[in-house]
Design a protein around this motif. Structure first.
Motif, PDB file in Angstrom:
ATOM      1  N   GLY A  51     -12.954  26.617  22.869  1.00 18.41           N
ATOM      2  CA  GLY A  51     -12.422  25.270  22.974  1.00 18.41           C
ATOM      3  C   GLY A  51     -10.924  25.151  22.797  1.00 18.41           C
ATOM      4  N   VAL A  52     -10.189  26.267  22.797  1.00 18.63           N
ATOM      5  CA  VAL A  52      -8.746  26.202  22.533  1.00 18.63           C
ATOM      6  C   VAL A  52      -7.903  26.693  23.707  1.00 18.63           C
ATOM      7  N   VAL A  53      -8.532  27.093  24.792  1.00 21.36           N
ATOM      8  CA  VAL A  53      -7.794  27.694  25.898  1.00 21.36           C
ATOM      9  C   VAL A  53      -7.154  26.607  26.752  1.00 21.36           C
ATOM     10  N   ALA A  54      -5.838  26.644  26.832  1.00 21.86           N
ATOM     11  CA  ALA A  54      -5.096  25.657  27.617  1.00 21.86           C
ATOM     12  C   ALA A  54      -4.956  26.085  29.070  1.00 21.86           C
ATOM     13  N   LEU A  55      -4.881  27.386  29.317  1.00 21.51           N
ATOM     14  CA  LEU A  55      -4.614  27.881  30.663  1.00 21.51           C
ATOM     15  C   LEU A  55      -4.986  29.345  30.746  1.00 21.51           C
ATOM     16  N   CYS A  56      -5.568  29.733  31.871  1.00 24.70           N
ATOM     17  CA  CYS A  56      -5.839  31.145  32.168  1.00 24.70           C
ATOM     18  C   CYS A  56      -4.962  31.542  33.353  1.00 24.70           C
ATOM     19  N   LEU A  57      -4.104  32.516  33.141  1.00 27.32           N
ATOM     20  CA  LEU A  57      -3.221  33.028  34.185  1.00 27.32           C
ATOM     21  C   LEU A  57      -3.693  34.407  34.618  1.00 27.32           C
ATOM     22  N   ALA A  58      -3.626  34.672  35.911  1.00 27.93           N
ATOM     23  CA  ALA A  58      -4.024  35.978  36.435  1.00 27.93           C
ATOM     24  C   ALA A  58      -3.131  36.353  37.612  1.00 27.93           C
ATOM     25  N   GLY A  59      -3.294  37.569  38.056  1.00 24.76           N
ATOM     26  CA  GLY A  59      -2.586  38.078  39.222  1.00 24.76           C
ATOM     27  C   GLY A  59      -3.582  38.773  40.135  1.00 24.76           C
ATOM     28  N   HIS A  60      -3.250  39.978  40.567  1.00 22.19           N
ATOM     29  CA  HIS A  60      -4.139  40.885  41.310  1.00 22.19           C
ATOM     30  C   HIS A  60      -4.411  40.432  42.744  1.00 22.19           C
ATOM     31  N   ASP A  61      -4.925  39.202  42.917  1.00 17.53           N
ATOM     32  CA  ASP A  61      -5.187  38.692  44.267  1.00 17.53           C
ATOM     33  C   ASP A  61      -3.892  38.090  44.793  1.00 17.53           C
ATOM     34  N   HIS A  62      -3.220  38.791  45.688  1.00 20.95           N
ATOM     35  CA  HIS A  62      -1.849  38.457  46.063  1.00 20.95           C
ATOM     36  C   HIS A  62      -1.688  37.086  46.698  1.00 20.95           C
ATOM     37  N   ILE A  63      -2.755  36.514  47.259  1.00 24.34           N
ATOM     38  CA  ILE A  63      -2.625  35.218  47.917  1.00 24.34           C
ATOM     39  C   ILE A  63      -2.647  34.060  46.915  1.00 24.34           C
ATOM     40  N   GLY A  64      -3.028  34.333  45.664  1.00 25.85           N
ATOM     41  CA  GLY A  64      -3.043  33.302  44.638  1.00 25.85           C
ATOM     42  C   GLY A  64      -4.266  32.415  44.716  1.00 25.85           C
ATOM     43  N   GLY A  65      -4.352  31.478  43.755  1.00 29.16           N
ATOM     44  CA  GLY A  65      -5.491  30.565  43.745  1.00 29.16           C
ATOM     45  C   GLY A  65      -5.450  29.631  42.552  1.00 29.16           C
ATOM     46  N   PHE A  66      -6.340  28.621  42.584  1.00 24.91           N
ATOM     47  CA  PHE A  66      -6.390  27.616  41.521  1.00 24.91           C
ATOM     48  C   PHE A  66      -7.809  27.085  41.399  1.00 24.91           C
ATOM     49  N   ALA A  67      -8.277  26.900  40.170  1.00 22.29           N
ATOM     50  CA  ALA A  67      -9.581  26.282  39.929  1.00 22.29           C
ATOM     51  C   ALA A  67      -9.597  25.671  38.543  1.00 22.29           C
ATOM     52  N   HIS A  68     -10.350  24.583  38.401  1.00 21.57           N
ATOM     53  CA  HIS A  68     -10.570  23.962  37.097  1.00 21.57           C
ATOM     54  C   HIS A  68     -12.075  23.949  36.875  1.00 21.57           C
ATOM     55  N   VAL A  69     -12.544  24.827  36.005  1.00 23.74           N
ATOM     56  CA  VAL A  69     -13.978  25.048  35.842  1.00 23.74           C
ATOM     57  C   VAL A  69     -14.311  25.088  34.353  1.00 23.74           C
ATOM     58  N   GLY A  70     -15.373  24.395  33.977  1.00 24.06           N
ATOM     59  CA  GLY A  70     -15.832  24.454  32.599  1.00 24.06           C
ATOM     60  C   GLY A  70     -14.804  23.961  31.598  1.00 24.06           C
ATOM     61  N   GLY A  71     -13.982  22.994  32.014  1.00 26.14           N
ATOM     62  CA  GLY A  71     -12.972  22.453  31.118  1.00 26.14           C
ATOM     63  C   GLY A  71     -11.727  23.299  30.991  1.00 26.14           C
ATOM     64  N   MET A  72     -11.612  24.364  31.781  1.00 22.50           N
ATOM     65  CA  MET A  72     -10.445  25.247  31.706  1.00 22.50           C
ATOM     66  C   MET A  72      -9.773  25.363  33.067  1.00 22.50           C
ATOM     67  N   THR A  73      -8.453  25.452  33.040  1.00 23.39           N
ATOM     68  CA  THR A  73      -7.665  25.610  34.254  1.00 23.39           C
ATOM     69  C   THR A  73      -7.335  27.084  34.465  1.00 23.39           C
ATOM     70  N   HIS A  74      -7.584  27.567  35.670  1.00 28.49           N
ATOM     71  CA  HIS A  74      -7.314  28.955  36.038  1.00 28.49           C
ATOM     72  C   HIS A  74      -6.319  28.974  37.191  1.00 28.49           C
TER      73      HIS A  74
END
Length: 208
Positions: free
Chosen positions: A81-104
């Motif tokens: 319940g404390v995660v404000a944001l999940c940042l990732a790389g790897h997939d060079h084209i990028g992406g965005f999703a808001h799932v389960g109350g968390m932003t990725h």
């Protein structure tokens, strides 16, 4: 032991799109460490930004580029319940999703920018939002609203307590409210880092 466990997991889930050898996942020791860090943050009513090489959730990256056990990792993050944001790389084209109350957010690869161009990003963290300022030709700029923390450390919602597990999508800038004027923390830009390095070298020359 870690390699053997990874091979066993790969074999057990063979044929699933994310189970590619250019992907990977979090092992038992890493998950235990993550849980301890999240528990500490919750006890101190602090928000957490999680940075991983591989995207964790469906929609934030292509399934062929997602972490092997991203679902398991996301369950740990969501429970905290404390995660404000999940940042990732790897997939060079990028992406965005808001799932389960968390932003990725999967950040686009700067190496995909045209030759001779410049590309970098600045992360600004405010009390009510996080801003990703994409500079140059590769990175997408985003404004991500932050829900307030409840007394127990989790994100509060209309009914109080922790955010639920429903999938929610919102547009950038939605719900940001009255903007704060001063970031709580900001990653310096490339030019600022260059200037800081010049100052450091100058002070060293004086000391010498």
């Amino acid at each position: 032991p870690e390699h053997a466990a990874a091979q066993a997991y790969l074999s057990a889930h063979a044929g699933e799109p994310r189970m590619q050898r250019w992907n990977g996942g979090a092992g038992a020791a890493q998950l235990a460490w993550l849980k301890s860090q999240l528990a500490e943050a919750s006890a101190e009513s602090r928000r957490v930004i999680v940075a991983s090489h591989h995207g964790l959730v469906r929609g934030a990256c292509r399934e062929t580029h997602r972490a092997w056990n991203g679902d398991e990792v996301c369950a740990v993050l969501r429970q905290s319940g404390v995660v404000a944001l999940c940042l990732a790389g790897h997939d060079h084209i990028g992406g965005f999703a808001h799932v389960g109350g968390m932003t990725h957010v999967t950040l686009e690869a700067i190496l995909e920018s045209p030759a001779g161009s410049n590309a970098f990003g600045v992360l600004r963290i405010y009390a009510d939002r996080i801003e990703i300022d994409g500079c140059g030709t590769a990175l997408t700029s985003r404004t991500l609203p932050l829900p307030p923390l409840s007394a127990g450390g989790g994100h509060a919602h209309a009914g109080g307590g922790h955010a639920d597990d429903r999938d929610e999508d919102y547009e950038d800038d939605a719900g940001a409210g009255e903007p704060s004027s001063r970031p709580l923390y900001r990653i310096p830009s490339a030019s600022e880092l260059s200037q800081q390095e010049k100052q450091r070298q100058f002070m060293q020359s004086l000391a010498g």
